[in-house]
Enzyme design. Structure first.
Site, PDB file in Angstrom:
ATOM      1  N   HIS A 148     -42.819  56.271 -49.719  1.00  0.00           N
ATOM      2  CA  HIS A 148     -42.999  55.885 -48.438  1.00  0.00           C
ATOM      3  C   HIS A 148     -44.621  55.843 -48.149  1.00  0.00           C
ATOM      4  O   HIS A 148     -45.348  56.353 -47.289  1.00  0.00           O
ATOM      5  CB  HIS A 148     -42.367  57.119 -47.468  1.00  0.00           C
ATOM      6  CG  HIS A 148     -42.266  56.778 -45.999  1.00  0.00           C
ATOM      7  ND1 HIS A 148     -41.072  56.993 -45.387  1.00  0.00           N
ATOM      8  CD2 HIS A 148     -42.925  55.995 -45.029  1.00  0.00           C
ATOM      9  CE1 HIS A 148     -41.179  56.428 -44.265  1.00  0.00           C
ATOM     10  NE2 HIS A 148     -42.243  56.140 -43.681  1.00  0.00           N
ATOM     11  N   GLU A 194     -33.483  55.678 -40.130  1.00  0.00           N
ATOM     12  CA  GLU A 194     -34.535  55.999 -39.000  1.00  0.00           C
ATOM     13  C   GLU A 194     -34.159  54.906 -37.457  1.00  0.00           C
ATOM     14  O   GLU A 194     -33.887  53.818 -37.891  1.00  0.00           O
ATOM     15  CB  GLU A 194     -35.860  55.193 -39.335  1.00  0.00           C
ATOM     16  CG  GLU A 194     -36.814  55.876 -40.399  1.00  0.00           C
ATOM     17  CD  GLU A 194     -38.121  55.584 -40.414  1.00  0.00           C
ATOM     18  OE1 GLU A 194     -38.586  54.868 -39.671  1.00  0.00           O
ATOM     19  OE2 GLU A 194     -38.541  55.651 -41.653  1.00  0.00           O
ATOM     20  N   GLU A 242     -38.959  50.759 -46.438  1.00  0.00           N
ATOM     21  CA  GLU A 242     -39.335  49.533 -45.885  1.00  0.00           C
ATOM     22  C   GLU A 242     -40.481  48.922 -46.734  1.00  0.00           C
ATOM     23  O   GLU A 242     -41.702  48.642 -46.415  1.00  0.00           O
ATOM     24  CB  GLU A 242     -40.157  50.107 -44.530  1.00  0.00           C
ATOM     25  CG  GLU A 242     -38.953  50.672 -43.487  1.00  0.00           C
ATOM     26  CD  GLU A 242     -39.656  50.926 -42.253  1.00  0.00           C
ATOM     27  OE1 GLU A 242     -41.090  50.925 -42.159  1.00  0.00           O
ATOM     28  OE2 GLU A 242     -38.975  51.579 -41.300  1.00  0.00           O
ATOM     29  N   ARG A 256     -34.087  63.856 -43.991  1.00  0.00           N
ATOM     30  CA  ARG A 256     -34.885  62.864 -44.757  1.00  0.00           C
ATOM     31  C   ARG A 256     -36.263  62.940 -44.994  1.00  0.00           C
ATOM     32  O   ARG A 256     -36.796  63.068 -43.811  1.00  0.00           O
ATOM     33  CB  ARG A 256     -34.337  61.517 -44.422  1.00  0.00           C
ATOM     34  CG  ARG A 256     -35.043  60.243 -44.926  1.00  0.00           C
ATOM     35  CD  ARG A 256     -34.539  58.998 -44.250  1.00  0.00           C
ATOM     36  NE  ARG A 256     -35.255  57.926 -45.104  1.00  0.00           N
ATOM     37  CZ  ARG A 256     -36.008  57.071 -44.321  1.00  0.00           C
ATOM     38  NH1 ARG A 256     -36.538  57.234 -43.346  1.00  0.00           N
ATOM     39  NH2 ARG A 256     -36.798  56.149 -45.187  1.00  0.00           N
ATOM     40  N   TYR A 304     -35.564  49.709 -34.819  1.00  0.00           N
ATOM     41  CA  TYR A 304     -36.331  50.155 -33.625  1.00  0.00           C
ATOM     42  C   TYR A 304     -36.007  48.951 -32.352  1.00  0.00           C
ATOM     43  O   TYR A 304     -36.086  49.258 -31.291  1.00  0.00           O
ATOM     44  CB  TYR A 304     -37.711  50.278 -34.064  1.00  0.00           C
ATOM     45  CG  TYR A 304     -38.124  51.572 -34.954  1.00  0.00           C
ATOM     46  CD1 TYR A 304     -38.038  52.751 -34.214  1.00  0.00           C
ATOM     47  CD2 TYR A 304     -38.131  51.381 -36.096  1.00  0.00           C
ATOM     48  CE1 TYR A 304     -38.326  53.940 -34.875  1.00  0.00           C
ATOM     49  CE2 TYR A 304     -38.067  52.599 -36.877  1.00  0.00           C
ATOM     50  CZ  TYR A 304     -38.220  53.705 -36.409  1.00  0.00           C
ATOM     51  OH  TYR A 304     -38.396  54.938 -37.183  1.00  0.00           O
ATOM     52  N   ASN A 318     -33.451  51.099 -41.334  1.00  0.00           N
ATOM     53  CA  ASN A 318     -34.034  51.580 -40.060  1.00  0.00           C
ATOM     54  C   ASN A 318     -34.329  50.425 -39.077  1.00  0.00           C
ATOM     55  O   ASN A 318     -34.540  49.437 -39.210  1.00  0.00           O
ATOM     56  CB  ASN A 318     -35.871  51.630 -40.663  1.00  0.00           C
ATOM     57  CG  ASN A 318     -35.719  52.837 -41.747  1.00  0.00           C
ATOM     58  OD1 ASN A 318     -34.806  53.585 -41.884  1.00  0.00           O
ATOM     59  ND2 ASN A 318     -37.036  53.086 -42.399  1.00  0.00           N
TER      60      ASN A 318
HETATM   61  O1  IFM Z   1     -43.358  56.110 -38.371  1.00  0.00           O
HETATM   62  C1  IFM Z   1     -42.952  54.770 -39.215  1.00  0.00           C
HETATM   63  C2  IFM Z   1     -42.120  55.047 -40.404  1.00  0.00           C
HETATM   64  O2  IFM Z   1     -43.137  55.726 -41.171  1.00  0.00           O
HETATM   65  C3  IFM Z   1     -41.566  53.989 -40.848  1.00  0.00           C
HETATM   66  N1  IFM Z   1     -40.946  53.276 -40.031  1.00  0.00           N
HETATM   67  C4  IFM Z   1     -41.382  53.236 -38.640  1.00  0.00           C
HETATM   68  C5  IFM Z   1     -41.732  54.308 -38.214  1.00  0.00           C
HETATM   69  C6  IFM Z   1     -42.260  54.090 -36.645  1.00  0.00           C
HETATM   70  O3  IFM Z   1     -43.252  53.069 -36.721  1.00  0.00           O
END
Ligand code: IFM
Length: 459
Positions: free
Chosen positions: A120, A362, A165, A77, A296, A294
């Protein structure tokens, strides 16, 4: 412990983004993006770093693709830089398209699925000077850029992602000012949300016209927003509003064809409704083939002003949200490690927005990596982070979620936006001075997971 086996055909990949890895910002006709301009503003990016030379992926992509092959990755990706393909948002630049054609051809020659994202975050700076995402016209310029790109690569690419995002583009870029273009105007962020979604819808249409067999989707950053005190109506309301601004403001128009009524009301003071033209929601909600997620961490929110939230807030109109800390391990971004939140996000999508295939586009973690005496990087923390999130993803699959792939963030150490090069997310270490790539322990481990299509228990 049992082996955790993923469905047949599960797609294993790694992700990057153009401005974060390419470097070579001034070559072959590329012009400034909003991030080039933002990096030049003193104090905006840690260390005063810029995207240059970064991981120099523009010049070293062949070596990087060979490394992906060696690691057994099935998909890559990456994002395409608008200011390479249409510098200044204007005429098509063949040299820019040629770079991505070479990248895609090299991936295909190595049997790696190219998984490009059109946007992006690198809006051409010239378009920002004309108003950026606050202007409706920017969505149409994006469609022009998408047309040129899909006409050039549509015969080689099976799946297109329009935006990565959009929450960050709109809220961090136009309300909090901590991302490019660095504006702190809540009403501008509201306008940007709608124009980004319109850009997605217009691009979806041009991709389908130029490449009728292609699959099209969008990637959203998602996380559970949890009230600190669920018994406190004020906390519940803050959680509702933040979830609306983070998640439902994108998911509902895309997948239900309407903005959530409560959020339309919340955003009325910011003129949100004025940007919505008749017919827009039909364009935005045209069918998609997949949704990228994505993930985290989770967020805990409180109505009390005693938390640690730094001003200015990206959450327009929500004055008292705070982010108190709970006791959990943290990454180098100070983000809590909360794998259960990934299961929750996937289950929520499955129940509230059914029938759309999901990909984790992600997931990963920044940690401080030390070379041990042997020159190896034993990134136990990152390996553990990814393993725990894969288990969480598998729990969702077992519960019936149609999850089809996982891309770890990131293939390479790279430019982490306002954090510059200070944070390392890569499963491959990059020595920025020598450009030597060193797969970390996590890369070797992830390679085995991709090969086995499973997390194999160690006895
Ligand atoms: O690095 C970023 C990415 O560009 C977009 N999603 C979160 C990642 C970590 O912060």
């Amino acid at each position: 412990m049992e082996n955790i086996v993923f469905p047949q055909g599960f797609l294993w990949g790694a992700a990057t983004a153009a401005f974060q890895v390419e470097g070579a910002t001034g070559v072959d006709g590329r012009t400034d993006s909003i991030w080039d301009a933002f990096c030049r503003v003193p104090g905006k990016v840690v260390g005063g770093d810029t995207g240059e030379p970064g991981a120099d992926h523009y010049r070293r992509f062949e070596q990087d693709v060979a490394l992906m092959k060696e690691l057994g990755l099935k998909a890559y990706r990456f994002s395409i830089a608008w200011p390479r393909v249409r510098p200044d948002g204007g005429k098509v630049n063949q040299a820019g398209l040629d770079f991505y054609r070479r990248l895609v051809d090299t991936l295909l020659a190595h049997d790696i699925v190219p998984w490009p994202t059109l946007y992006h975050w690198d809006l051409p700076q010239k378009l920002e000077e004309a108003g950026g995402w606050t202007e409706r016209d920017t969505a149409f310029r994006f469609a022009d850029y998408a047309t040129a790109t899909v006409e050039a690569l549509g015969d080689r690419v099976g799946t297109w992602t329009t935006l990565n995002e959009p929450w960050c583009s709109a809220f961090l870029g136009y309300a909090a000012g901590i991302h490019a273009p660095g504006r702190t105007e809540p009403a501008a962020a509201a306008a940007a949300v709608h124009h980004l979604l319109l850009a997605h819808g217009l691009a979806n249409d041009v991709i389908r016209s130029a490449a009728p067999d292609a699959k099209v989707g969008i990637t959203l950053n998602m996380y559970p927003i949890i009230p600190v005190d669920p018994g406190n109506p004020a906390d519940l309301d803050v959680a509702r509003r933040l979830d609306g601004l983070q998640q439902r403001i994108f998911l509902d128009p895309l997948l239900r064809g309407e903005y959530p009524a409560d959020i339309l009301a919340d955003l009325e003071p910011f003129g949100f409704g004025e940007h919505i033209v008749e017919g827009d929601l039909g364009v935005i909600s045209a069918p998609m083939d997949m949704l990228g997620v994505n993930y985290y961490t989770e967020h805990y929110v409180s109505s009390s002003p005693n938390g640690s939230e730094a001003a200015p807030s990206p959450w327009i109109g929500v004055q008292h949200a705070s982010f108190p800390r709970r006791d959990a391990p943290r990454t180098d971004m100070d983000w809590e490690v909360r794998p259960d939140g990934l299961t929750a996000v996937l289950l929520r999508l499955h129940h509230d927005y059914p029938r759309i295939p999901l990909y984790i586009t992600e997931n990963g973690a920044a940690f401080r990596d030390d070379f041990s005496g042997s020159g190896a990087i034993d990134d136990v923390d990152r390996t553990g982070y990814i393993a725990s999130h894969l288990r969480a993803a598998h729990t969702a699959i077992r519960a019936g979620v149609d999850l089809r792939g996982y891309f770890c963030w990131s293939l390479l150490d790279n430019f982490e936006w306002a954090e510059g090069y200070a944070k390392r997310f890569g499963i491959v270490h990059v020595d920025y001075a020598t450009q030597i790539r060193t797969p970390k322990m996590s890369a070797r481990w992830f390679s085995r997971v991709a090969r086995d299509n499973a997390l194999v228990a160690v006895s």
